[in-house]
Design a protein around this motif. Structure first.
Motif, PDB file in Angstrom:
ATOM      1  N   THR A 108       3.907   2.858 -13.862  1.00  0.00           N
ATOM      2  CA  THR A 108       4.075   4.091 -13.090  1.00  0.00           C
ATOM      3  C   THR A 108       2.753   4.788 -12.776  1.00  0.00           C
ATOM      4  OG1 THR A 108       4.438   5.381 -15.103  1.00  0.00           O
ATOM      5  CG2 THR A 108       6.394   4.511 -13.973  1.00  0.00           C
ATOM      6  N   GLN A 109       1.768   4.717 -13.704  1.00  0.00           N
ATOM      7  CA  GLN A 109       0.529   5.480 -13.526  1.00  0.00           C
ATOM      8  C   GLN A 109      -0.703   4.594 -13.379  1.00  0.00           C
ATOM      9  OE1 GLN A 109       0.210   8.374 -16.635  1.00  0.00           O
ATOM     10  NE2 GLN A 109       2.267   9.168 -16.289  1.00  0.00           N
ATOM     11  N   GLY A 110      -0.542   3.297 -13.567  1.00  0.00           N
ATOM     12  CA  GLY A 110      -1.681   2.394 -13.481  1.00  0.00           C
ATOM     13  C   GLY A 110      -2.349   2.245 -14.834  1.00  0.00           C
ATOM     14  N   SER A 111      -3.276   1.319 -14.893  1.00  0.00           N
ATOM     15  CA  SER A 111      -3.919   1.031 -16.187  1.00  0.00           C
ATOM     16  C   SER A 111      -5.150   1.887 -16.426  1.00  0.00           C
ATOM     17  CB  SER A 111      -4.283  -0.453 -16.257  1.00  0.00           C
ATOM     18  OG  SER A 111      -5.196  -0.763 -15.226  1.00  0.00           O
ATOM     19  N   SER A 112      -5.486   2.788 -15.516  1.00  0.00           N
ATOM     20  CA  SER A 112      -6.680   3.614 -15.686  1.00  0.00           C
ATOM     21  C   SER A 112      -6.433   4.850 -16.548  1.00  0.00           C
ATOM     22  CB  SER A 112      -7.209   4.045 -14.316  1.00  0.00           C
ATOM     23  OG  SER A 112      -6.224   4.828 -13.653  1.00  0.00           O
ATOM     24  N   ASN A 113      -5.181   5.167 -16.833  1.00  0.00           N
ATOM     25  CA  ASN A 113      -4.859   6.359 -17.612  1.00  0.00           C
ATOM     26  C   ASN A 113      -4.676   5.984 -19.087  1.00  0.00           C
ATOM     27  OD1 ASN A 113      -4.009   8.783 -18.603  1.00  0.00           O
ATOM     28  ND2 ASN A 113      -2.455   9.125 -17.014  1.00  0.00           N
ATOM     29  N   ALA A 114      -5.786   5.960 -19.813  1.00  0.00           N
ATOM     30  CA  ALA A 114      -5.755   5.555 -21.228  1.00  0.00           C
ATOM     31  C   ALA A 114      -5.012   6.572 -22.090  1.00  0.00           C
ATOM     32  CB  ALA A 114      -7.170   5.366 -21.748  1.00  0.00           C
ATOM     33  N   ARG A 115      -5.126   7.834 -21.746  1.00  0.00           N
ATOM     34  CA  ARG A 115      -4.458   8.884 -22.532  1.00  0.00           C
ATOM     35  C   ARG A 115      -2.938   8.724 -22.486  1.00  0.00           C
ATOM     36  NH1 ARG A 115      -6.585  13.566 -24.558  1.00  0.00           N
ATOM     37  NH2 ARG A 115      -8.469  13.276 -23.336  1.00  0.00           N
ATOM     38  N   ALA A 116      -2.404   8.353 -21.346  1.00  0.00           N
ATOM     39  CA  ALA A 116      -0.958   8.170 -21.209  1.00  0.00           C
ATOM     40  C   ALA A 116      -0.490   6.942 -21.972  1.00  0.00           C
ATOM     41  CB  ALA A 116      -0.578   8.049 -19.735  1.00  0.00           C
ATOM     42  N   MET A 117      -1.347   5.927 -22.058  1.00  0.00           N
ATOM     43  CA  MET A 117      -0.971   4.706 -22.784  1.00  0.00           C
ATOM     44  C   MET A 117      -1.094   4.872 -24.296  1.00  0.00           C
ATOM     45  SD  MET A 117      -2.359   1.548 -20.480  1.00  0.00           S
ATOM     46  CE  MET A 117      -4.078   1.946 -20.667  1.00  0.00           C
ATOM     47  N   ALA A 118      -1.873   5.848 -24.748  1.00  0.00           N
ATOM     48  CA  ALA A 118      -2.142   6.020 -26.183  1.00  0.00           C
ATOM     49  C   ALA A 118      -0.865   6.267 -26.984  1.00  0.00           C
ATOM     50  CB  ALA A 118      -3.132   7.149 -26.402  1.00  0.00           C
ATOM     51  N   ALA A 119       0.065   7.020 -26.440  1.00  0.00           N
ATOM     52  CA  ALA A 119       1.314   7.291 -27.164  1.00  0.00           C
ATOM     53  C   ALA A 119       2.081   6.009 -27.393  1.00  0.00           C
ATOM     54  CB  ALA A 119       2.164   8.296 -26.388  1.00  0.00           C
ATOM     55  N   GLY A 120       2.121   5.132 -26.398  1.00  0.00           N
ATOM     56  CA  GLY A 120       2.808   3.857 -26.550  1.00  0.00           C
ATOM     57  C   GLY A 120       2.121   2.946 -27.545  1.00  0.00           C
ATOM     58  N   VAL A 121       0.783   2.973 -27.545  1.00  0.00           N
ATOM     59  CA  VAL A 121       0.033   2.157 -28.504  1.00  0.00           C
ATOM     60  C   VAL A 121       0.308   2.651 -29.920  1.00  0.00           C
ATOM     61  CG1 VAL A 121      -2.282   1.503 -29.276  1.00  0.00           C
ATOM     62  CG2 VAL A 121      -1.730   1.488 -26.840  1.00  0.00           C
ATOM     63  N   SER A 122       0.377   3.963 -30.099  1.00  0.00           N
ATOM     64  CA  SER A 122       0.728   4.535 -31.413  1.00  0.00           C
ATOM     65  C   SER A 122       2.110   4.074 -31.844  1.00  0.00           C
ATOM     66  CB  SER A 122       0.734   6.051 -31.349  1.00  0.00           C
ATOM     67  OG  SER A 122      -0.422   6.580 -31.888  1.00  0.00           O
ATOM     68  N   LYS A 123       3.047   4.122 -30.903  1.00  0.00           N
ATOM     69  CA  LYS A 123       4.411   3.706 -31.228  1.00  0.00           C
ATOM     70  C   LYS A 123       4.496   2.202 -31.459  1.00  0.00           C
ATOM     71  CE  LYS A 123       6.749   7.589 -29.142  1.00  0.00           C
ATOM     72  NZ  LYS A 123       7.589   8.080 -28.069  1.00  0.00           N
ATOM     73  N   ALA A 124       3.480   1.463 -31.050  1.00  0.00           N
ATOM     74  CA  ALA A 124       3.463   0.018 -31.282  1.00  0.00           C
ATOM     75  C   ALA A 124       2.820  -0.330 -32.624  1.00  0.00           C
ATOM     76  CB  ALA A 124       2.719  -0.692 -30.152  1.00  0.00           C
ATOM     77  N   THR A 125       1.813   0.425 -33.045  1.00  0.00           N
ATOM     78  CA  THR A 125       1.078   0.046 -34.258  1.00  0.00           C
ATOM     79  C   THR A 125       1.591   0.728 -35.525  1.00  0.00           C
ATOM     80  OG1 THR A 125      -0.587   1.724 -33.749  1.00  0.00           O
ATOM     81  CG2 THR A 125      -1.029  -0.528 -33.031  1.00  0.00           C
ATOM     82  N   ILE A 126       1.969   1.980 -35.431  1.00  0.00           N
ATOM     83  CA  ILE A 126       2.402   2.715 -36.630  1.00  0.00           C
ATOM     84  C   ILE A 126       3.654   2.096 -37.266  1.00  0.00           C
ATOM     85  CG2 ILE A 126       3.308   4.935 -37.447  1.00  0.00           C
ATOM     86  CD1 ILE A 126       1.232   6.297 -35.673  1.00  0.00           C
ATOM     87  N   PRO A 127       4.698   1.743 -36.510  1.00  0.00           N
ATOM     88  CA  PRO A 127       5.864   1.128 -37.156  1.00  0.00           C
ATOM     89  C   PRO A 127       5.550  -0.216 -37.811  1.00  0.00           C
ATOM     90  CG  PRO A 127       6.479   1.949 -35.004  1.00  0.00           C
ATOM     91  CD  PRO A 127       4.989   2.045 -35.103  1.00  0.00           C
ATOM     92  N   THR A 128       4.646  -0.994 -37.203  1.00  0.00           N
ATOM     93  CA  THR A 128       4.262  -2.266 -37.813  1.00  0.00           C
ATOM     94  C   THR A 128       3.618  -2.026 -39.167  1.00  0.00           C
ATOM     95  OG1 THR A 128       3.897  -3.187 -35.618  1.00  0.00           O
ATOM     96  CG2 THR A 128       2.939  -4.378 -37.467  1.00  0.00           C
ATOM     97  N   MET A 129       2.688  -1.082 -39.205  1.00  0.00           N
ATOM     98  CA  MET A 129       2.030  -0.750 -40.461  1.00  0.00           C
ATOM     99  C   MET A 129       3.035  -0.216 -41.480  1.00  0.00           C
ATOM    100  SD  MET A 129      -0.527   2.386 -41.336  1.00  0.00           S
ATOM    101  CE  MET A 129       0.808   3.441 -40.864  1.00  0.00           C
TER     102      MET A 129
END
Length: 175
Positions: free
Chosen positions: A119-140
């Motif tokens: 929806t926003q493109g790959s240039s918006n790192a701040r918007a992707m950060a929440a998803g990355v958190s939701k990907a790594t924290i549950p694994t840990m």
């Protein structure tokens, strides 16, 4: 009171960053630990009473050499073995389930990252950060939960086997 409030706020922030899958990991871990504590409680308090009751019943038998006596001995040992190994399989299953639920969090978090990218493109790192958190924290969290139960589940399983062998050795067949 302030420290308790700060701790609660930190836990709440962690749960929000990790997403809904963390609540599933919390539930699985809670059930796992309830069963672990129950087994430890059983070994500490209840097993001794049952063991003494079985040994007293066996020692009070007038004869212990016949085929019937051996079958009664086997039945007594089998009953105690059933009690000793109760819930061990469930605990081991929950230990194995924790990392898998964590991986579910990884998948849902990555889906969120891909949705942001779409929806926003790959240039918006701040918007992707929440998803990355939701990907790594549950694994840990899933791995930590599994490790916390792995050591005690192994201990409980070995102790059940050891106590079973000790009981079998204490029920002598000579008389």
């Amino acid at each position: 009171m302030l420290a308790l409030n700060d701790a609660f706020n930190a836990i709440q922030a962690f749960m929000e960053r990790g997403g809904n899958v963390l609540f599933m990991i919390l539930a699985v871990t809670f059930i796992m630990w309830v069963l672990i504590v129950e087994r430890l409680w059983y070994f500490t308090l209840e097993y001794r009473k049952q063991k003494n009751r079985v040994i007293d019943a066996w020692e009070s038998r007038p004869e212990r050499k016949s085929w019937y006596a051996h079958k009664i001995r086997e039945a007594m040992i089998s009953e105690i073995n059933t009690e000793l190994s109760q819930n061990i399989g469930t605990i081991k299953t929950l230990v194995a389930l924790c990392p898998l639920v964590g991986l579910l969090g990884t998948v849902t978090g990555m889906i969120e990252v891909f949705q942001v990218m779409a929806t926003q493109g790959s240039s918006n790192a701040r918007a992707m950060a929440a998803g990355v958190s939701k990907a790594t924290i549950p694994t840990m969290a899933g791995m930590v939960a599994a490790l916390s139960g792995l050591f005690l589940s192994t201990y409980i399983e070995r102790r059940a086997q050891r106590e079973s062998e000790r009981l079998e050795d204490s029920l002598t067949t000579d008389h």
